[in-house]
Scaffold this motif. Structure first.
Motif, PDB file in Angstrom:
ATOM      1  N   GLY A  40      39.156 -44.570  99.427  1.00 26.69           N
ATOM      2  CA  GLY A  40      39.582 -45.062 100.730  1.00 26.69           C
ATOM      3  C   GLY A  40      41.040 -44.745 100.981  1.00 26.69           C
ATOM      4  O   GLY A  40      41.887 -44.919 100.105  1.00 26.69           O
ATOM      5  N   PHE A  41      41.319 -44.267 102.188  1.00 32.37           N
ATOM      6  CA  PHE A  41      42.689 -43.972 102.610  1.00 32.37           C
ATOM      7  C   PHE A  41      43.142 -45.107 103.516  1.00 32.37           C
ATOM      8  O   PHE A  41      42.506 -45.399 104.530  1.00 32.37           O
ATOM      9  CB  PHE A  41      42.741 -42.638 103.366  1.00 32.37           C
ATOM     10  CG  PHE A  41      44.111 -42.284 103.864  1.00 32.37           C
ATOM     11  CD1 PHE A  41      45.051 -41.733 103.008  1.00 32.37           C
ATOM     12  CD2 PHE A  41      44.455 -42.521 105.184  1.00 32.37           C
ATOM     13  CE1 PHE A  41      46.320 -41.411 103.469  1.00 32.37           C
ATOM     14  CE2 PHE A  41      45.719 -42.208 105.650  1.00 32.37           C
ATOM     15  CZ  PHE A  41      46.659 -41.648 104.785  1.00 32.37           C
ATOM     16  N   LEU A  61      40.042 -45.496 105.924  1.00 33.69           N
ATOM     17  CA  LEU A  61      39.078 -44.417 106.111  1.00 33.69           C
ATOM     18  C   LEU A  61      38.397 -44.205 104.773  1.00 33.69           C
ATOM     19  O   LEU A  61      39.051 -43.887 103.776  1.00 33.69           O
ATOM     20  CB  LEU A  61      39.785 -43.137 106.560  1.00 33.69           C
ATOM     21  CG  LEU A  61      40.452 -43.203 107.920  1.00 33.69           C
ATOM     22  CD1 LEU A  61      41.379 -42.006 108.137  1.00 33.69           C
ATOM     23  CD2 LEU A  61      39.392 -43.264 109.017  1.00 33.69           C
ATOM     24  N   MET A  62      37.091 -44.397 104.735  1.00 34.44           N
ATOM     25  CA  MET A  62      36.339 -44.363 103.486  1.00 34.44           C
ATOM     26  C   MET A  62      35.493 -43.092 103.423  1.00 34.44           C
ATOM     27  O   MET A  62      34.864 -42.704 104.411  1.00 34.44           O
ATOM     28  CB  MET A  62      35.435 -45.583 103.394  1.00 34.44           C
ATOM     29  CG  MET A  62      36.135 -46.905 103.668  1.00 34.44           C
ATOM     30  SD  MET A  62      37.410 -47.318 102.489  1.00 34.44           S
ATOM     31  CE  MET A  62      36.403 -48.051 101.213  1.00 34.44           C
ATOM     32  N   GLY A  86      48.963 -45.112 103.986  1.00 35.01           N
ATOM     33  CA  GLY A  86      49.160 -43.795 103.401  1.00 35.01           C
ATOM     34  C   GLY A  86      48.768 -43.693 101.932  1.00 35.01           C
ATOM     35  O   GLY A  86      48.837 -42.621 101.352  1.00 35.01           O
ATOM     36  N   TRP A  87      48.350 -44.806 101.319  1.00 34.82           N
ATOM     37  CA  TRP A  87      47.912 -44.798  99.919  1.00 34.82           C
ATOM     38  C   TRP A  87      46.384 -44.735  99.866  1.00 34.82           C
ATOM     39  O   TRP A  87      45.706 -44.978 100.868  1.00 34.82           O
ATOM     40  CB  TRP A  87      48.382 -46.075  99.224  1.00 34.82           C
ATOM     41  CG  TRP A  87      49.850 -46.144  98.941  1.00 34.82           C
ATOM     42  CD1 TRP A  87      50.881 -45.996  99.828  1.00 34.82           C
ATOM     43  CD2 TRP A  87      50.453 -46.398  97.681  1.00 34.82           C
ATOM     44  NE1 TRP A  87      52.074 -46.156  99.201  1.00 34.82           N
ATOM     45  CE2 TRP A  87      51.854 -46.409  97.874  1.00 34.82           C
ATOM     46  CE3 TRP A  87      49.950 -46.643  96.407  1.00 34.82           C
ATOM     47  CZ2 TRP A  87      52.745 -46.637  96.838  1.00 34.82           C
ATOM     48  CZ3 TRP A  87      50.843 -46.878  95.375  1.00 34.82           C
ATOM     49  CH2 TRP A  87      52.224 -46.863  95.599  1.00 34.82           C
ATOM     50  N   TRP A  88      45.854 -44.461  98.681  1.00 37.47           N
ATOM     51  CA  TRP A  88      44.409 -44.382  98.461  1.00 37.47           C
ATOM     52  C   TRP A  88      43.971 -45.534  97.563  1.00 37.47           C
ATOM     53  O   TRP A  88      44.729 -45.985  96.708  1.00 37.47           O
ATOM     54  CB  TRP A  88      44.042 -43.057  97.794  1.00 37.47           C
ATOM     55  CG  TRP A  88      44.211 -41.878  98.701  1.00 37.47           C
ATOM     56  CD1 TRP A  88      45.377 -41.219  98.978  1.00 37.47           C
ATOM     57  CD2 TRP A  88      43.197 -41.229  99.458  1.00 37.47           C
ATOM     58  NE1 TRP A  88      45.133 -40.200  99.864  1.00 37.47           N
ATOM     59  CE2 TRP A  88      43.811 -40.176 100.178  1.00 37.47           C
ATOM     60  CE3 TRP A  88      41.826 -41.430  99.599  1.00 37.47           C
ATOM     61  CZ2 TRP A  88      43.094 -39.325 101.015  1.00 37.47           C
ATOM     62  CZ3 TRP A  88      41.113 -40.576 100.433  1.00 37.47           C
ATOM     63  CH2 TRP A  88      41.749 -39.540 101.134  1.00 37.47           C
ATOM     64  N   LEU A 115      46.585 -39.771 108.194  1.00 39.11           N
ATOM     65  CA  LEU A 115      45.919 -38.987 107.155  1.00 39.11           C
ATOM     66  C   LEU A 115      46.401 -37.546 107.196  1.00 39.11           C
ATOM     67  O   LEU A 115      46.713 -36.955 106.160  1.00 39.11           O
ATOM     68  CB  LEU A 115      44.400 -39.054 107.326  1.00 39.11           C
ATOM     69  CG  LEU A 115      43.564 -38.250 106.328  1.00 39.11           C
ATOM     70  CD1 LEU A 115      43.821 -38.703 104.895  1.00 39.11           C
ATOM     71  CD2 LEU A 115      42.076 -38.369 106.665  1.00 39.11           C
ATOM     72  N   ARG A 116      46.505 -36.985 108.387  1.00 37.33           N
ATOM     73  CA  ARG A 116      46.958 -35.596 108.500  1.00 37.33           C
ATOM     74  C   ARG A 116      48.387 -35.451 107.975  1.00 37.33           C
ATOM     75  O   ARG A 116      48.699 -34.502 107.260  1.00 37.33           O
ATOM     76  CB  ARG A 116      46.863 -35.106 109.938  1.00 37.33           C
ATOM     77  CG  ARG A 116      47.168 -33.616 110.038  1.00 37.33           C
ATOM     78  CD  ARG A 116      46.674 -33.002 111.304  1.00 37.33           C
ATOM     79  NE  ARG A 116      46.453 -31.577 111.076  1.00 37.33           N
ATOM     80  CZ  ARG A 116      45.781 -30.808 111.871  1.00 37.33           C
ATOM     81  NH1 ARG A 116      45.213 -31.300 112.942  1.00 37.33           N
ATOM     82  NH2 ARG A 116      45.654 -29.530 111.607  1.00 37.33           N
ATOM     83  N   ASN A 117      49.248 -36.389 108.333  1.00 36.96           N
ATOM     84  CA  ASN A 117      50.628 -36.339 107.836  1.00 36.96           C
ATOM     85  C   ASN A 117      50.661 -36.441 106.317  1.00 36.96           C
ATOM     86  O   ASN A 117      51.455 -35.764 105.664  1.00 36.96           O
ATOM     87  CB  ASN A 117      51.465 -37.465 108.453  1.00 36.96           C
ATOM     88  CG  ASN A 117      51.757 -37.221 109.910  1.00 36.96           C
ATOM     89  OD1 ASN A 117      51.715 -36.092 110.389  1.00 36.96           O
ATOM     90  ND2 ASN A 117      52.051 -38.283 110.632  1.00 36.96           N
TER      91      ASN A 117
END
Length: 193
Positions: free
Chosen positions: A49-50, A104-105, A76-78, A5-7
Motif C-alpha cells: 500500500g502506498f 493506494l493498494m 509517500g511511504w509504503w 505516487l507519480r512524484n
C-alpha cells in the motif's frame, strides 16, 4: 490522488503518461478510519500500500505482549509485511491507521503482471527495496548501538513534525523505551536548547 505516487516514483524512474496510467490501473484506492487495521498478526499479507494521506504504524507484539513499533508510514511511504507477502507465511506484523488515512493498494499478483507489461516497474521496486533495506539496517544499528537520547533525536530528524501527531506512548514504542523514560529525555533535550 495519483500525483503523490507519480512524484514518489519519479525519484527512481520516468514513465510516459500512458505507462503511468497503465501502472496505476490495478491500484485500489482505500480509506481507513483511525484505528482501522490494514493487517493483523496471523493473516496473510497480499498487498502493498502506498500512503496518499494520513499515518499508519507498523508494529508487532513482543514476547511480553507490548507493542514494538517498527516504523510509521506517512504520505509517500509504503506499507506491507514483506516477509508474509513474499514467502506466503502468516504475518507477525500489524498495520494500523493512526488517523483517518488513504492508501493506494496493489496485490502481489497485479504487481507481478506490471513487471511483465512495464519492465521499468521491476527496476522501480528493486530500487525501493534497496532503499528499504538501507533504512532497516540503519534502524537496527540505531536500536542496538545508540542511546535512547540519540534515537529520539534521530526520530525527530527522520519524522519532522510527526511527534505532534502521535501520543507519547507511540513515540516511546518506536524508540524501544517506556513513555516515562521518554518524558525524561524530552525534558532533558528541551533544557539543552
Amino acid at each position: 490522488m495519483f500525483d503523490i505516487l507519480r512524484n514518489s516514483i519519479s525519484r527512481y524512474i520516468e514513465l510516459s503518461d500512458d505507462e503511468f496510467e497503465q501502472f496505476t490501473r490495478p491500484f485500489r484506492f482505500e480509506t481507513f478510519k483511525r484505528k482501522d487495521r490494514v493487517l493483523t498478526e496471523g493473516e496473510y499479507c497480499s498487498f502493498e500500500g502506498f500512503v496518499v494521506n494520513g499515518c499508519f504504524k507498523v508494529y508487532y507484539l513482543n514476547e511480553n505482549g507490548h507493542e514494538q513499533t517498527l516504523y510509521f508510514a506517512l504520505e509517500g511511504w509504503w506499507i506491507t509485511d514483506i516477509d508474509s507477502l513474499i514467502n506466503h507465511v502468516p504475518s507477525i506484523l500489524n498495520i494500523e491507521a493512526l488517523e483517518d488515512s488513504e492508501a493506494l493498494m496493489i496485490s502481489k499478483k497485479d504487481k507481478e503482471e506490471l513487471y511483465k507489461s512495464i519492465p521499468q516497474i521491476e527496476k522501480l521496486f528493486r530500487m525501493m527495496n534497496q532503499q528499504s533495506s538501507v533504512a532497516l539496517q540503519r534502524r537496527i544499528l540505531s536500536l542496538t548501538g545508540k542511546t535512547a537520547d540519540k534515537r529520539y533525536l534521530e526520530f525527530l530528524e527522520k519524522y519532522p513534525g510527526l511527534e505532534q501527531r502521535l501520543t507519547q506512548q507511540l513515540v516511546a514504542s518506536y524508540l524501544g523505551i517506556t513513555h516515562e523514560f521518554l518524558s525524561k529525555i524530552r525534558k532533558k533535550t528541551s533544557l539543552g536548547k
